[in-house]
Write an enzyme that holds these catalytic residues in place. Structure first.
Site, PDB file in Angstrom:
ATOM      1  N   ILE A  74       1.522   9.601   0.338  1.00  0.00           N
ATOM      2  CA  ILE A  74       0.652  10.695  -0.094  1.00  0.00           C
ATOM      3  C   ILE A  74      -0.153  10.265  -1.312  1.00  0.00           C
ATOM      4  CG2 ILE A  74       0.613  13.032  -1.061  1.00  0.00           C
ATOM      5  CD1 ILE A  74       2.884  13.788   0.738  1.00  0.00           C
ATOM      6  N   GLU A  83      -3.763   5.017   5.543  1.00  0.00           N
ATOM      7  CA  GLU A  83      -3.029   4.081   6.390  1.00  0.00           C
ATOM      8  C   GLU A  83      -3.917   3.154   7.207  1.00  0.00           C
ATOM      9  OE1 GLU A  83       0.838   4.149   9.436  1.00  0.00           O
ATOM     10  OE2 GLU A  83       0.012   6.031   8.683  1.00  0.00           O
ATOM     11  N   ARG A  88      13.488   1.654   2.735  1.00  0.00           N
ATOM     12  CA  ARG A  88      13.468   1.948   4.166  1.00  0.00           C
ATOM     13  C   ARG A  88      13.742   0.723   5.039  1.00  0.00           C
ATOM     14  NH1 ARG A  88       8.259   6.092   4.347  1.00  0.00           N
ATOM     15  NH2 ARG A  88       9.408   7.916   3.616  1.00  0.00           N
ATOM     16  N   ALA A  98      -6.358  11.499   3.121  1.00  0.00           N
ATOM     17  CA  ALA A  98      -7.449  10.670   2.599  1.00  0.00           C
ATOM     18  C   ALA A  98      -8.806  11.286   2.907  1.00  0.00           C
ATOM     19  CB  ALA A  98      -7.360   9.257   3.172  1.00  0.00           C
TER      20      ALA A  98
END
Length: 515
Positions: free
Chosen positions: A501, A485, A344, A56
């Site tokens: 990403i 994040e 996940r 970022a």
């Protein structure tokens, strides 16, 4: 509540003895109670200051430098890149060129639906829509500045179709390093490592006009948080005439703050993140009125290994081989227990159920056909480290992990029949994703598996322009942007693999465009 389980404590409930300064939910010590600084004498002046040097931050930095802005990027660690440089280098781009070449039908709507499903529907949809619209442009941006990718797509768990690029080097370094090389060559930019953000500087109207920081800072990972004591360094004040942009990442390694969000996380709970993934910048932003979003949702990556620390050298074997082309087995029973290509959170939850209180770690395995499809770094380092084992027969593999041999062999036979039939009636693994590869060609490869803390879903609320929103006015905080994040809302309860990403780079670009 995030994807965490009491089993990870192994009976350790005595978390942290908190002093008086540690009783607040979002504060770290008495210093956080102070008002943001005003009337500061600045040591240096820039147009834009970026806090953090991962995806970022670099994307924002390049965009700002392209506009001729004098830009400072600071990084508290001794090396650049944070989690970005060590991540798996898988980059989700819906409706990409390789999909079209292969005849794979995809759409922005399908991408958003996949993300919303994994995120349990609490994603901020307008942010996902922004990612979908800009992802291909973001991919082209990385190509322009030197990133290279394999000429085939990865089909990540939870995605309806393959839509993920893999960097040629097999990690995020394949994006970070060429983009950072470009940034450092641009006019009017400065990069300062071992320079830690301490606080915001505000004017009387409530605009962010700079930061307080420390140069020559030495991070100490033995502390619960990098804000609990000074740890040295030379104080500096940096002015930002246009904006401060936050790209400081998540807080999976902040042993205090993550436990405030979920007390089941003990200081010994392992994480895939680099040691500097702490909450200091996030908490300072809350202190000037930024809105917290879904901060207690913390994701476990299901592909780690208990026989090494952190992300290690084994994770990419599971990401690219055992889960896609092989199976995960409960060693007590010799049987599968989940869809190895679910999202996940689902996989981590099932793995924790198998691990239980007696550390019965699942066995992740594949055969030589799968290994032939990997980059060397995805398995050779793990073999050399001894955490990935090689076996000449299935019987040898079962005996090594003390599994019931006949039950295990039946599991393999059943799984192979599912692949050939094109349907998994037991767990619903999408067999169209495994390219017809069965567990049939020796030698076989196996590794113990466990989930580890990987991504903090929550953070600062931003709008589609990457502006940080104030909790009282519900309007952007003047002069403050954020991406990656450190923000929240994009991923909801759980992030799909390879979308990080996309998130970090895209909103980093957007911040740079809008400053």
């Amino acid at each position: 509540m995030g994807s965490v389980h009491p089993e990870i404590n192994h009976g350790r409930r005595d978390l942290i003895k908190l002093g008086a300064a540690g009783m607040g939910v979002v504060l770290l010590g008495e210093q956080a109670l102070a008002e943001p600084k005003k009337g500061v004498k600045f040591d240096e002046e820039y147009d834009v200051i970026i806090v953090g040097s991962g995806f970022a931050g670099i994307a924002c930095g390049i965009k700002c430098a392209e506009k001729g802005y004098k830009t400072l990027m600071i990084e508290k660690m001794g090396r650049i890149g944070g989690n970005s440089v060590i991540n798996g280098g898988i980059f989700c781009v819906p409706q990409n060129d390789l999909q079209k070449k292969a005849g794979i039908k995809d759409s922005n709507e399908l991408f958003i639906a996949d993300c919303m499903k994994a995120g349990l529907g609490i994603n901020h949809k307008e942010l996902l829509e922004t990612l979908a619209k800009r992802a291909h442009e973001t991919y082209q941006f990385t190509l322009k500045y030197g990133a290279k990718y394999l000429d085939s797509l990865v089909h990540e768990g939870g995605h309806s179709v393959p839509r993920t690029y893999q960097t040629a080097v097999g990690s995020g370094a394949g994006i970070v390093l060429p983009l950072m090389e470009r940034f450092e060559k641009m006019a009017g930019v400065a990069l300062k490592t071992r320079t830690k953000f301490d606080d915001f500087v505000m004017d009387d109207a409530g605009r962010v006009i700079g930061i307080l920081a420390r140069e020559d800072y030495r991070f100490d990972s033995k502390l619960f948080s990098d804000d609990l004591e000074n740890q040295g360094g030379t104080p500096k004040a940096f002015k930002a005439t246009k904006a401060v942009m936050l790209a400081s990442g998540g807080f999976c390694q902040d042993k205090y703050y993550r436990a405030v969000q979920d007390p089941r996380l003990t200081p010994s709970t392992d994480s895939t993140n680099h040691p500097g993934a702490t909450a200091g910048v996030l908490l300072k932003a809350f202190g000037i009125g930024a809105v917290p979003v879904q901060v207690s949702w913390i994701q476990f990556g299901p592909w780690a290994c208990p026989d090494e620390k952190g992300f290690g050298v084994g994770s990419m074997f599971n990401v690219n081989a055992s889960f896609r082309y092989g199976i995960s087995v409960d060693p007590k029973t010799g049987k599968r227990y989940m869809n190895e290509l679910a999202d996940r959170k689902i996989r981590a939850d099932h793995m924790f159920a198998v691990i239980g209180k007696d550390e019965n770690y699942p066995i992740n395995l594949c055969d030589s056909q799968a290994i032939e499809r990997l980059l060397p770094d995805h398995y050779e380092k793990a073999l050399k480290a001894g955490i990935l084992k090689k076996f000449n027969t299935l019987e040898e593999l079962a005996q090594h992990y003390k599994m019931p041999v006949e039950a295990f062999k039946k599991t393999v036979t059943d799984y192979n029949s599912y692949v050939k039939a094109g349907k998994d009636p037991e767990f619903g693994k999408p067999t169209n994703m495994v390219d017809g590869i069965t567990l049939s060609k020796a030698p076989f490869y196996a590794m113990r598996g466990t989930p580890k803390l990987h991504h903090t879903m929550g953070g600062l609320q931003i709008n589609t322009q990457a502006q940080v929103i104030h909790s009282k006015t519900h309007q952007p905080i003047p002069g403050l942007y954020a991406a990656g994040e450190v923000t929240g809302g994009v991923h909801g309860a759980s992030r799909l693999g390879s979308v990080a990403i996309t998130d970090c780079l895209t909103f980093g670009m957007i911040a740079g465009e809008n400053i």
